[in-house]
Design a protein around this motif. Structure first.
Motif, mmCIF file in Angstrom:
data_model
loop_
_atom_site.group_PDB
_atom_site.id
_atom_site.type_symbol
_atom_site.label_atom_id
_atom_site.label_comp_id
_atom_site.label_asym_id
_atom_site.label_seq_id
_atom_site.Cartn_x
_atom_site.Cartn_y
_atom_site.Cartn_z
ATOM 1 N N PRO A 72 6.683 -28.919 16.720
ATOM 2 C CA PRO A 72 6.773 -29.929 15.921
ATOM 3 C C PRO A 72 8.944 -30.352 15.722
ATOM 4 C CG PRO A 72 5.368 -29.691 15.580
ATOM 5 C CD PRO A 72 5.642 -28.407 15.987
ATOM 6 N N ASN A 73 9.305 -29.444 14.976
ATOM 7 C CA ASN A 73 10.174 -28.778 14.973
ATOM 8 C C ASN A 73 11.462 -29.234 15.980
ATOM 9 O OD1 ASN A 73 10.270 -28.928 11.894
ATOM 10 N ND2 ASN A 73 10.924 -26.654 12.495
ATOM 11 N N PHE A 74 10.986 -29.189 17.486
ATOM 12 C CA PHE A 74 11.674 -29.266 18.577
ATOM 13 C C PHE A 74 12.114 -30.674 18.368
ATOM 14 C CE2 PHE A 74 12.541 -30.579 22.936
ATOM 15 C CZ PHE A 74 13.117 -29.845 23.334
ATOM 16 N N HIS A 75 10.604 -31.086 18.563
ATOM 17 C CA HIS A 75 11.186 -32.338 19.047
ATOM 18 C C HIS A 75 11.902 -33.297 17.150
ATOM 19 C CE1 HIS A 75 8.251 -32.479 21.776
ATOM 20 N NE2 HIS A 75 7.253 -31.750 20.631
ATOM 21 N N ALA A 76 11.897 -32.956 15.940
ATOM 22 C CA ALA A 76 12.629 -33.284 14.872
ATOM 23 C C ALA A 76 13.763 -33.131 15.327
ATOM 24 C CB ALA A 76 11.949 -32.695 13.684
ATOM 25 N N MET A 77 14.160 -32.216 16.313
ATOM 26 C CA MET A 77 15.616 -31.703 16.329
ATOM 27 C C MET A 77 16.177 -32.793 17.233
ATOM 28 S SD MET A 77 15.525 -27.610 16.779
ATOM 29 C CE MET A 77 18.112 -27.529 17.116
ATOM 30 N N MET A 118 23.347 -29.608 12.870
ATOM 31 C CA MET A 118 22.087 -29.515 12.174
ATOM 32 C C MET A 118 22.381 -28.205 12.937
ATOM 33 S SD MET A 118 18.973 -31.272 14.405
ATOM 34 C CE MET A 118 19.861 -30.782 16.088
ATOM 35 N N GLU A 119 21.023 -27.434 12.068
ATOM 36 C CA GLU A 119 21.299 -25.644 11.877
ATOM 37 C C GLU A 119 19.699 -25.654 11.848
ATOM 38 O OE1 GLU A 119 22.866 -21.887 9.352
ATOM 39 O OE2 GLU A 119 22.179 -23.704 8.264
ATOM 40 N N LEU A 120 19.268 -24.368 12.637
ATOM 41 C CA LEU A 120 18.357 -23.807 13.019
ATOM 42 C C LEU A 120 17.876 -22.515 12.860
ATOM 43 C CD1 LEU A 120 15.831 -23.174 14.406
ATOM 44 C CD2 LEU A 120 16.419 -22.512 16.631
ATOM 45 N N GLU A 121 17.302 -22.379 11.769
ATOM 46 C CA GLU A 121 17.672 -21.134 10.917
ATOM 47 C C GLU A 121 16.287 -20.255 11.322
ATOM 48 O OE1 GLU A 121 18.280 -21.051 6.296
ATOM 49 O OE2 GLU A 121 18.574 -23.220 7.013
#
Length: 326
Positions: free
Chosen positions: A128-133, A248-251
Motif C-alpha cells: 500500500p505504501n508504494f501506491h501511496a507514493m 517525499m521520504e521513505l524511512e
C-alpha cells in the motif's frame, strides 16, 4: 488459487509464513532436487503441505496447482519457469525475474503464447505504501532528484572474504549487489518513473569480480536518480524524491517501504498504510486476486515493469564491465 512451491531456502520460508495470511491460496506441494528431499519433507511437515516432489516433470504433469512459485537460485529461474509455461502452468517468479533482458522477454512472450500468467514477485510493488507514493508524486511538482539506498551486510560476506564463494557472491550464479539488493531500488525508481533515458553503474569489485556494492545513476529527461546497493557494508535504508514544490521520504528498506513521509504545502504527512508485518503478504493477496479475476491488464503492467528493470540491469551491468550470466 492452488500453488506449488519450488525450493526450500530462506525466501521460501518467508513466503510460507506470508501465505498463512492468504486463505485464497492453497499450497498443493513443495519441490526440491533429489539431494534436498529431506529439507523438502521437513518443510512439508512444518507447514502441512500434502505433497513433496523431486521430479519436476512429474509435478508439472500431475500436480493440481494453478501456479508454480519459483523460489530457487537466480540462475535457474529461466529454465524452471519455461518448463512450467510449456506445461500450461502459470508462474510466480522471485526477483530477479531472470539474469538477462533476453530471457525475461522470451518467458513473457511464451506466457502470452500459452495464455498463461507470469508474475514477478517484487514485494514493494504491491505494498500500500508504494501506491501511496505514486499518488503523492503530483504534490511534489516537477521532480529534480531521486536517491535510494539499500545496504545490508550480507550474512555470507565473511565466508566470501575467507575465500568461500556462495551463490550470493558468485557472478556466474547472478550473484552480487546489483542483482540481489539494488534490484529493489531499481524497481522502486522504475515503478515510480518508468524507463530512464540512460544508466551507468560503478561498482566495488571482489576478488572474483563480483560487485559487492555499487551505485547506479539513472538519467531521466528532467532529473537524475541514484541507487546505492551494498552487500559488503550496512546503512539505514531510505529513498528521497525531491520536487520543486516538496519532497517525499521513505524511512526503511526499499523492499519493505515501512514509513513514508510527504513534505509538501508546508505540511508533513506520514503515510503508514502497510497492513502486515510480513512484506510478502500483500503481493500474494494481489496474485490471488489477479488470477481469480482474470486481470490480464495487471499481468501486462507487471510484465512491463519486469522488462523495464531487466533492460536497465543489462545496461548497468555492461557499463560496469560485469560478467554476463549465461
Amino acid at each position: 488459487m492452488k500453488l506449488s512451491i519450488l525450493g526450500t531456502g530462506k525466501i521460501v520460508h518467508d513466503a510460507l509464513d506470508a501465505l498463512k495470511e492468504v486463505p485464497d491460496i492453497e499450497i498443493t506441494s513443495v519441490f526440491a532436487r533429489p539431494k534436498s528431499r529431506a529439507k523438502a519433507e521437513a518443510l512439508a511437515k512444518e507447514w502441512n503441505i500434502p505433497q513433496v516432489w523431486t521430479d519436476y516433470a512429474q509435478l508439472l504433469a500431475e500436480d493440481a496447482a494453478d501456479f508454480v512459485y519459483v523460489g530457487l537460485v537466480n540462475t535457474v529461474h529461466y529454465e524452471y519457469a519455461k518448463q512450467a509455461l510449456e506445461a500450461g502452468k502459470n508462474v510466480i517468479i522471485e526477483k530477479p525475474f531472470a539474469p538477462t533482458y533476453e530471457e525475461v522477454k522470451e518467458l513473457i512472450d511464451l506466457a502470452a503464447a500459452k495464455h498463461c500468467m507470469i508474475l514477478e514477485a517484487v514485494t514493494l510493488l504491491y505494498l500500500p505504501n508504494f501506491h501511496a507514493m505514486q499518488d503523492a508524486l503530483a504534490q511534489l511538482g516537477p521532480i529534480r532528484a531521486v536517491q535510494a539506498n539499500y545496504s545490508q551486510y550480507s550474512s555470507r560476506y565473511d565466508k566470501y572474504l575467507a575465500g568461500t564463494v556462495l551463490p550470493a557472491f558468485d557472478p556466474a550464479m547472478a550473484g552480487g549487489a546489483l542483482y540481489d539488493i539494488n534490484i529493489y531500488n531499481l524497481n522502486l525508481i522504475c515503478g515510480l518513473f518508468g524507463v530512464p533515458v540512460s544508466g551507468t553503474y560503478t561498482a566495488n569489485r571482489g576478488f572474483n569480480g563480483v560487485d559487492t556494492s555499487g551505485v547506479a545513476v539513472l538519467r531521466y529527461p528532467d532529473f537524475f536518480a541514484t541507487a546505492v546497493g551494498a552487500k559488503d557494508s550496512a546503512s539505514r535504508g531510505f529513498a528521497v524524491v525531491q520536487g520543486e514544490r516538496g519532497w517525499m521520504e521513505l524511512e526503511g528498506a526499499p523492499n519493505e517501504l515501512p514509513r513514508v513521509t510527504l513534505h509538501a504545502d508546508g505540511k508533513d504527512c506520514v503515510v503508514e498504510s502497510n497492513r502486515y508485518e510480513n512484506r510478502m503478504v500483500s503481493e500474494f493477496q494481489s496474485f490471488a486476486k489477479i488470477f481469480a479475476e482474470g486481470d490480464w491488464e495487471a499481468v501486462r503492467r507487471s510484465n512491463e515493469q519486469s522488462l523495464c528493470v531487466a533492460k536497465q540491469v543489462d545496461e548497468l551491468r555492461r557499463s560496469a564491465g560485469l560478467q554476463a550470466v549465461h
